[in-house]
Motif scaffolding. Structure first.
Motif, PDB file in Angstrom:
ATOM      1  N   ALA A  94      79.245 -40.827 -11.069  1.00 54.13           N
ATOM      2  CA  ALA A  94      80.528 -39.920 -12.019  1.00 54.13           C
ATOM      3  C   ALA A  94      81.142 -40.852 -12.542  1.00 54.13           C
ATOM      4  CB  ALA A  94      80.116 -38.327 -11.611  1.00 54.13           C
ATOM      5  N   ASP A  95      81.694 -41.367 -12.176  1.00 52.71           N
ATOM      6  CA  ASP A  95      83.361 -42.419 -12.521  1.00 52.71           C
ATOM      7  C   ASP A  95      84.455 -41.239 -11.443  1.00 52.71           C
ATOM      8  OD1 ASP A  95      83.373 -44.359 -13.690  1.00 52.71           O
ATOM      9  OD2 ASP A  95      83.816 -43.956 -15.681  1.00 52.71           O
ATOM     10  N   HIS A  96      83.923 -40.746 -10.654  1.00 56.62           N
ATOM     11  CA  HIS A  96      84.521 -40.288  -9.744  1.00 56.62           C
ATOM     12  C   HIS A  96      85.549 -41.279  -9.306  1.00 56.62           C
ATOM     13  CE1 HIS A  96      83.136 -35.935 -10.474  1.00 56.62           C
ATOM     14  NE2 HIS A  96      83.705 -36.228 -11.026  1.00 56.62           N
ATOM     15  N   LEU A  97      86.636 -41.938  -8.481  1.00 57.19           N
ATOM     16  CA  LEU A  97      87.052 -42.776  -7.541  1.00 57.19           C
ATOM     17  C   LEU A  97      87.870 -42.271  -6.261  1.00 57.19           C
ATOM     18  CD1 LEU A  97      89.228 -45.200  -9.726  1.00 57.19           C
ATOM     19  CD2 LEU A  97      87.710 -45.630  -8.514  1.00 57.19           C
ATOM     20  N   SER A  98      87.334 -42.592  -5.411  1.00 55.46           N
ATOM     21  CA  SER A  98      88.273 -42.210  -3.837  1.00 55.46           C
ATOM     22  C   SER A  98      89.798 -42.673  -3.913  1.00 55.46           C
ATOM     23  CB  SER A  98      87.277 -43.082  -3.128  1.00 55.46           C
ATOM     24  OG  SER A  98      88.397 -43.996  -2.932  1.00 55.46           O
ATOM     25  N   ALA A  99      90.147 -42.541  -2.698  1.00 58.37           N
ATOM     26  CA  ALA A  99      91.547 -42.833  -3.252  1.00 58.37           C
ATOM     27  C   ALA A  99      91.376 -43.820  -2.316  1.00 58.37           C
ATOM     28  CB  ALA A  99      92.039 -41.367  -1.873  1.00 58.37           C
ATOM     29  N   ALA A 100      92.636 -44.246  -2.637  1.00 56.98           N
ATOM     30  CA  ALA A 100      92.704 -46.125  -2.482  1.00 56.98           C
ATOM     31  C   ALA A 100      93.013 -45.865  -0.267  1.00 56.98           C
ATOM     32  CB  ALA A 100      94.457 -46.701  -2.640  1.00 56.98           C
ATOM     33  N   SER A 101      91.887 -47.544  -0.408  1.00 64.13           N
ATOM     34  CA  SER A 101      92.104 -47.599   1.815  1.00 64.13           C
ATOM     35  C   SER A 101      93.256 -47.645   1.807  1.00 64.13           C
ATOM     36  CB  SER A 101      91.021 -48.499   0.954  1.00 64.13           C
ATOM     37  OG  SER A 101      91.629 -49.818   1.233  1.00 64.13           O
ATOM     38  N   ALA A 102      93.486 -48.259   3.070  1.00 64.44           N
ATOM     39  CA  ALA A 102      94.770 -48.350   3.522  1.00 64.44           C
ATOM     40  C   ALA A 102      94.943 -49.947   3.296  1.00 64.44           C
ATOM     41  CB  ALA A 102      94.490 -48.943   5.228  1.00 64.44           C
ATOM     42  N   VAL A 103      96.596 -49.933   2.859  1.00 65.37           N
ATOM     43  CA  VAL A 103      96.657 -51.035   2.220  1.00 65.37           C
ATOM     44  C   VAL A 103      96.612 -52.754   3.606  1.00 65.37           C
ATOM     45  CG1 VAL A 103      98.910 -53.002   1.276  1.00 65.37           C
ATOM     46  CG2 VAL A 103      98.914 -50.277   1.538  1.00 65.37           C
ATOM     47  N   VAL A 104      95.521 -53.674   2.619  1.00 67.81           N
ATOM     48  CA  VAL A 104      95.512 -54.953   3.506  1.00 67.81           C
ATOM     49  C   VAL A 104      96.425 -55.676   3.307  1.00 67.81           C
ATOM     50  CG1 VAL A 104      94.260 -57.011   4.035  1.00 67.81           C
ATOM     51  CG2 VAL A 104      93.375 -54.640   3.490  1.00 67.81           C
TER      52      VAL A 104
END
Length: 341
Positions: A216-226
């Motif tokens: 449905a084109d929903h995006l999750s929150a971003a992962s921790a920064v690498v």
């Protein structure tokens, strides 16, 4: 097209009006053969067709299209992306991936890519690739969970390997988007939890994050920064080199000897379609896959002469999807007439 040979002496004997007509007819014939067409095409100078084109659904309404950078002189100014016969996107020549959006769920689409150089010449279409968008989830109002466990490491001076834990979603994760800073730089399929990013600069600090996307084109929150820093430019590029490289020889039915190579392609974001083979320290041949390039073990044989007992040193490297050359494989030594281990 039939060719007519005319000597300078014969041209001088023609009346001026006849000579003018002949010149006009010649110019028209050249144009009909594709010389200086209205679209800027010039078979001698137009960019080549992009290789390594792939397409994968990013959601129920989008497809991620990716291709290898085209090397041209003058340089590529833009890439044009087509859905069937319709041009749907145009991106700068520095980019070699794009999301085609506003598509229909559960539909098969076909895509091609063309390169246009900075002088306006438009190259031929790439091979056609297809992707089917998934079915849209019914009443899907929730985004996937945030990808956990994100980590990465520099691979030499120009690449980085990233990995993360799978996200969950009530309708299933379709893809993962990789960001460099705030810019999306790539997508991989929802079953993939690792990738290799190429085209980086030596001695440079980078910050990557990963986000999951559902149908449905929903995006999750971003992962921790690498966060990672690439090595200096003096490394040998071994992180982007073909691995498990092997070389043997055989005698063909024509009595000549051939060198047989096999290797595992380097891990990259995209498919490697071109290799350069070096024989005895010199470029020997270029290998370009016109169809589907192998993702697993690849093989190739080439002519090595008619004499037995001749020793050769051989190795190869891959052109990465960003248009740069990766590192060389290990060097192998073979002798014609000796099948080797």
């Amino acid at each position: 097209m039939r060719r007519v040979r005319t000597t300078p002496l014969a041209l001088a004997a023609l009346p001026r009006t006849v000579l003018l007509c002949a010149v006009l007819l010649l110019l028209g014939a050249l144009a009909s053969c594709g010389w200086g067409g209205p679209d800027g095409d010039d078979d001698g100078h137009a960019p080549g067709a992009p290789a390594g084109v792939t397409a994968a659904a990013g959601s129920a309404t989008s497809v991620h299209v990716m291709w290898d950078a085209v090397t041209a002189d003058p340089a590529v100014g833009t890439y044009e992306i087509y859905r069937g016969a319709t041009k749907v996107r145009e991106v700068p020549g520095t980019e070699h991936m794009v999301d085609v959006v506003r598509l229909r769920p559960s539909t098969l689409y076909a895509f091609t890519v063309r390169a246009r150089d900075t002088d306006g010449r438009l190259g031929p279409r790439s091979r056609e690739v297809r992707a089917r968008t998934p079915v849209a989830g019914a009443a899907d109002h929730s985004a996937p969970t945030r990808p956990g466990g994100a980590q990465g490491r520099a691979i030499g001076s120009r690449a980085a390997q990233l990995s993360w834990n799978a996200s969950t979603d009530d309708q299933g994760v379709v893809s993962y988007d990789i960001y460099q800073g705030g810019a999306k730089i790539h997508s991989v399929g929802g079953a993939q939890t690792a990738t290799v990013v190429t085209g980086l600069r030596p001695s440079t600090r980078y910050a990557f994050t990963v986000r999951a996307r559902d149908a449905a084109d929903h995006l999750s929150a971003a992962s921790a920064v690498v966060a990672l820093t690439t090595a200096s430019g003096s490394d040998d590029g071994s992180g982007t080199a073909p691995t498990d490289f092997r070389a043997t020889t055989h005698k063909g039915d024509d009595g000549a000897y051939y060198i047989d190579l096999s290797w595992v392609p380097p891990r990259t974001d995209g498919v490697v379609t071109e290799y350069q083979i070096r024989l005895d320290g010199q470029p020997a041949t270029s290998l370009v896959w016109g169809g589907t390039a192998p993702r697993g073990r690849a093989t190739y044989s080439f002519y090595a002469g008619g004499d037995a007992g001749v020793g050769h040193r051989v190795r190869l490297r891959a052109r990465l999807p960003d248009g740069t050359w990766g590192g060389f494989s290990a060097e192998r030594t073979v002798t014609t007439g000796d099948s080797g281990p």
